[in-house]
Scaffold this motif. Structure first.
Motif: not given
Length: 219
Positions: A198-211
């Motif tokens: 989720s950390d990777l995806l949060a950085k990739a999509f520039q959103v919060d981990d919860n999303i």
């Protein structure tokens, strides 16, 4: 070699290298057909050929394309394919096709076919079809399609279809591969097994981990 001759030779090489060459992929068959032996234990890039003496008309035939597909999924759509597993005679021919049904506001979500270009023909309703060009432009190319309209989607590009009419919509699709492959973007990113970081995806999509966690829970 004289300087003038060297310049002339260089110019000819440049002109030759600057020419564009195009052709259809090489697919010259070595026999009339290669009907797939779907029960063969041997693995191959495609299917092993059935003995031609055992080939029947049914190997080149299927039916049911007129039947409406189930559109009760979350996207309000239903689709299937007629490929080598449904019609063994398709083996080695580099073709397949399918049917797409879209409920009102139904969508075929963003996806791509790694092994085929696609051509869509609308036979009922009004459908928006579109694809996105590769990086860095990421240009959206889309078109409103009505009955009888045709739209082409190049191989490997993310694309979609959606029903923007007031009733059920139907399209026929055709592909230049007997096994086009399908990669749905949402499933490929948020539905991996095991789950992608989720950390990777949060950085990739520039959103919060919860999303990201909420999105992953949907897949």
């Amino acid at each position: 070699m004289a300087a003038s001759n060297i310049l002339l030779l260089g110019g000819l090489i440049f002109m030759t290298c600057s020419m564009a060459f195009a052709s259809d992929p090489s697919s010259t068959p070595l026999q009339d057909f290669c009907v797939a032996d779907l029960k063969a234990p041997v693995l191959a890039n495609g299917y092993i050929c059935k003995d031609p003496k055992l080939v029947k008309p049914e190997d080149f035939y299927t039916s049911g394309l007129h039947i409406q597909r189930n559109v009760s999924d979350d996207c309000g759509s239903g689709s299937d394919s007629i490929s080598v597993t449904e019609v063994p005679g398709i083996n080695t021919l580099g073709i397949s096709m399918g049917r797409v049904d879209l409920d009102i506001r139904g969508v075929i979500p963003p996806h791509y076919h790694p092994r085929a270009s696609e051509i869509i023909t609308v036979i009922q309703g009004t459908i928006e079809a579109g694809f996105v060009t590769s990086n860095p432009e990421n240009r959206l190319i889309s078109k409103l399609l009505k009955k009888g309209d045709v739209f082409v989607i190049p191989q490997g590009l993310v694309h979609f279809q959606r029903n923007i009419g007031n009733g059920h919509a139907v399209a026929l699709t055709a592909f230049n591969s007997q096994n086009r492959g399908v990669v749905t973007v949402g499933n490929a990113v948020f539905g991996t097994k095991p789950t992608m970081s989720s950390d990777l995806l949060a950085k990739a999509f520039q959103v919060d981990d919860n999303i990201i966690h909420r999105l992953q829970a949907n897949f």
